[in-house]
Design a protein around this motif. Structure first.
Motif, mmCIF file in Angstrom:
data_model
loop_
_atom_site.group_PDB
_atom_site.id
_atom_site.type_symbol
_atom_site.label_atom_id
_atom_site.label_comp_id
_atom_site.label_asym_id
_atom_site.label_seq_id
_atom_site.Cartn_x
_atom_site.Cartn_y
_atom_site.Cartn_z
ATOM 1 N N ALA A 91 40.112 42.183 28.723
ATOM 2 C CA ALA A 91 40.744 42.267 27.413
ATOM 3 C C ALA A 91 41.167 40.890 26.926
ATOM 4 O O ALA A 91 41.464 39.994 27.709
ATOM 5 C CB ALA A 91 41.948 43.204 27.470
ATOM 6 N N GLY A 92 41.171 40.733 25.618
ATOM 7 C CA GLY A 92 41.592 39.479 25.000
ATOM 8 C C GLY A 92 41.996 39.723 23.565
ATOM 9 O O GLY A 92 42.037 40.864 23.095
ATOM 10 N N ALA A 93 42.284 38.657 22.857
ATOM 11 C CA ALA A 93 42.722 38.788 21.469
ATOM 12 C C ALA A 93 41.537 39.115 20.559
ATOM 13 O O ALA A 93 40.397 38.752 20.849
ATOM 14 C CB ALA A 93 43.387 37.488 21.009
ATOM 15 N N GLN A 94 41.808 39.809 19.467
ATOM 16 C CA GLN A 94 40.780 40.072 18.466
ATOM 17 C C GLN A 94 40.391 38.768 17.783
ATOM 18 O O GLN A 94 41.218 37.905 17.518
ATOM 19 C CB GLN A 94 41.282 41.078 17.418
ATOM 20 C CG GLN A 94 41.434 42.492 17.943
ATOM 21 C CD GLN A 94 41.765 43.485 16.836
ATOM 22 O OE1 GLN A 94 42.007 43.101 15.693
ATOM 23 N NE2 GLN A 94 41.783 44.750 17.175
ATOM 24 N N ILE A 95 39.085 38.632 17.515
ATOM 25 C CA ILE A 95 38.573 37.406 16.911
ATOM 26 C C ILE A 95 37.818 37.743 15.631
ATOM 27 O O ILE A 95 37.013 38.679 15.596
ATOM 28 C CB ILE A 95 37.626 36.663 17.879
ATOM 29 C CG1 ILE A 95 38.412 36.151 19.092
ATOM 30 C CG2 ILE A 95 36.935 35.494 17.176
ATOM 31 C CD1 ILE A 95 37.538 35.464 20.125
ATOM 32 N N ASN A 96 38.099 37.001 14.586
ATOM 33 C CA ASN A 96 37.316 37.037 13.352
ATOM 34 C C ASN A 96 36.746 35.632 13.156
ATOM 35 O O ASN A 96 37.489 34.654 13.187
ATOM 36 C CB ASN A 96 38.178 37.413 12.149
ATOM 37 C CG ASN A 96 38.652 38.857 12.212
ATOM 38 O OD1 ASN A 96 39.361 39.253 13.131
ATOM 39 N ND2 ASN A 96 38.266 39.641 11.225
ATOM 40 N N ALA A 97 35.438 35.535 12.938
ATOM 41 C CA ALA A 97 34.817 34.221 12.802
ATOM 42 C C ALA A 97 33.677 34.293 11.797
ATOM 43 O O ALA A 97 33.221 35.381 11.421
ATOM 44 C CB ALA A 97 34.308 33.726 14.162
ATOM 45 N N GLU A 98 33.225 33.104 11.376
ATOM 46 C CA GLU A 98 32.096 33.004 10.450
ATOM 47 C C GLU A 98 31.224 31.837 10.893
ATOM 48 O O GLU A 98 31.724 30.795 11.312
ATOM 49 C CB GLU A 98 32.596 32.766 9.027
ATOM 50 C CG GLU A 98 31.501 32.758 7.954
ATOM 51 C CD GLU A 98 30.801 31.416 7.799
ATOM 52 O OE1 GLU A 98 29.641 31.394 7.344
ATOM 53 O OE2 GLU A 98 31.403 30.390 8.155
ATOM 54 N N LYS A 99 29.893 32.024 10.821
ATOM 55 C CA LYS A 99 28.967 30.957 11.212
ATOM 56 C C LYS A 99 27.667 31.139 10.443
ATOM 57 O O LYS A 99 27.064 32.220 10.489
ATOM 58 C CB LYS A 99 28.705 30.993 12.722
ATOM 59 C CG LYS A 99 27.795 29.869 13.225
ATOM 60 C CD LYS A 99 27.617 29.970 14.724
ATOM 61 C CE LYS A 99 26.710 28.865 15.254
ATOM 62 N NZ LYS A 99 27.296 27.537 15.092
ATOM 63 N N ASP A 100 27.270 30.097 9.753
ATOM 64 C CA ASP A 100 25.986 30.081 9.046
ATOM 65 C C ASP A 100 25.825 31.254 8.094
ATOM 66 O O ASP A 100 24.722 31.813 7.951
ATOM 67 C CB ASP A 100 24.821 30.073 10.047
ATOM 68 C CG ASP A 100 24.834 28.842 10.935
ATOM 69 O OD1 ASP A 100 25.410 27.826 10.505
ATOM 70 O OD2 ASP A 100 24.287 28.898 12.043
ATOM 71 N N GLY A 101 26.902 31.679 7.463
ATOM 72 C CA GLY A 101 26.822 32.769 6.499
ATOM 73 C C GLY A 101 26.918 34.148 7.115
ATOM 74 O O GLY A 101 26.816 35.155 6.397
ATOM 75 N N TYR A 102 27.113 34.236 8.419
ATOM 76 C CA TYR A 102 27.266 35.517 9.107
ATOM 77 C C TYR A 102 28.712 35.651 9.591
ATOM 78 O O TYR A 102 29.344 34.670 9.987
ATOM 79 C CB TYR A 102 26.311 35.622 10.303
ATOM 80 C CG TYR A 102 24.857 35.718 9.906
ATOM 81 C CD1 TYR A 102 24.233 36.946 9.728
ATOM 82 C CD2 TYR A 102 24.104 34.561 9.703
ATOM 83 C CE1 TYR A 102 22.897 37.025 9.367
ATOM 84 C CE2 TYR A 102 22.768 34.630 9.335
ATOM 85 C CZ TYR A 102 22.168 35.867 9.168
ATOM 86 O OH TYR A 102 20.848 35.936 8.799
ATOM 87 N N ASN A 103 29.202 36.873 9.578
ATOM 88 C CA ASN A 103 30.569 37.144 10.027
ATOM 89 C C ASN A 103 30.551 37.827 11.395
ATOM 90 O O ASN A 103 29.618 38.578 11.723
ATOM 91 C CB ASN A 103 31.298 38.022 9.011
ATOM 92 C CG ASN A 103 31.595 37.273 7.730
ATOM 93 O OD1 ASN A 103 32.265 36.245 7.743
ATOM 94 N ND2 ASN A 103 31.084 37.762 6.606
#
Length: 267
Positions: A220-232
């Motif tokens: 388990a770990g923290a929730q992550i929201n990220a964006e890269k090269d136009g993708y989420n």
């Protein structure tokens, strides 16, 4: 697009590697993606390049330079030795190490091709190999699944068919739910390979866009929201499993997908 433009792949080859490395601007990236949809040759080249990039990123992989490179390096070293002998012994003895390096660089500057070769060799030997991040691997698998016509191994919106299909193919049981009522219909599932292990992939759609949901066992770990090269990307954990969703849908939609999936699979 004219027949001449279709047959000339030199420009597309340059864009392909820039696309894989995330170096294209938004306009050229969109232009290249549109070309891939109509060009099987470039799609195959994309698949091959992605495979090489993934293999070269693995730990323990070593690449031997071609024999021609060894020959050129030996010739460059011989030339450097000849240049060094021309300097007087007295001058060499009185120079500091830094002065010696600077003199060597200045002498080599008169031999451009060898200077470039030496600089390239130093970069190869001294720059550590960069491993792909998990986001890089996820994005590569997401794009490849659509380009290689391998979005699903089992094509059905019936969660009761998709879930047992994974039995015997992976060493864990992924939760499978249809979120059509929430606007994320289930398309099917497949097995994939990420971070040196076989993982489950569930495929959903949102207004014509594909969402790949990758699942494998993990802490388990923290929730992550990220964006890269136009993708989420969104990541979350539940019941000893790691979940990564990847798509080109808007970030709020992908977050809503995560929240709906968590609610639907909660005990």
């Amino acid at each position: 697009m004219s027949g001449e433009e279709l047959n000339d792949h030199s420009e597309w080859a340059d864009l392909l590697h820039g696309f894989i490395d995330g170096e294209l601007d938004a306009a050229n990236a969109a232009r290249f993606e549109a070309h891939l949809a109509t060009c099987p040759e470039c799609a195959r080249a994309m698949e091959s390049a992605m495979m090489v990039k993934r293999l070269s990123a693995r730990e323990g992989v070593k690449w031997q330079a071609p024999e021609a490179v060894h020959t050129r390096v030996q010739a460059a070293l011989s030339l450097e030795q000849a240049m060094t002998k021309r300097a007087t012994t007295a001058a060499v003895q009185t120079e500091s190490p830094w002065h010696r390096v600077w003199r060597w660089v200045r002498e080599w500057s008169f031999v451009p091709s060898l200077a470039v070769l030496a600089a390239s060799l130093m970069l190869v030997l001294n720059v550590p190999q960069q491993s792909q991040t998990i986001e890089d691997q996820l994005l590569a698998s997401h794009v490849r699944s659509m380009l290689a016509d391998h979005l699903t191994d089992v094509l059905t919106s019936d969660q009761h068919t998709v879930k047992p299909w994974f039995n015997g193919k992976i060493d864990f049981s992924p939760p499978v739910v249809d979120l059509a009522a929430q606007g994320f219909p289930l398309v099917g599932g497949r097995v994939d390979y990420l971070d040196s292990r076989v993982v489950a992939a569930l495929i959903y759609r949102r207004h014509g866009h594909v969402i790949n949901l990758f699942i494998w066992p993990g802490a388990a770990g923290a929730q992550i929201n990220a964006e890269k090269d136009g993708y989420n990307f969104v990541e979350w954990h539940a019941d000893g499993l790691v979940f990564w969703a990847v798509s080109d849908v808007a970030a709020p939609d992908l977050s809503a997908f995560r929240d709906d999936f968590i609610r639907a699979t909660a005990p």
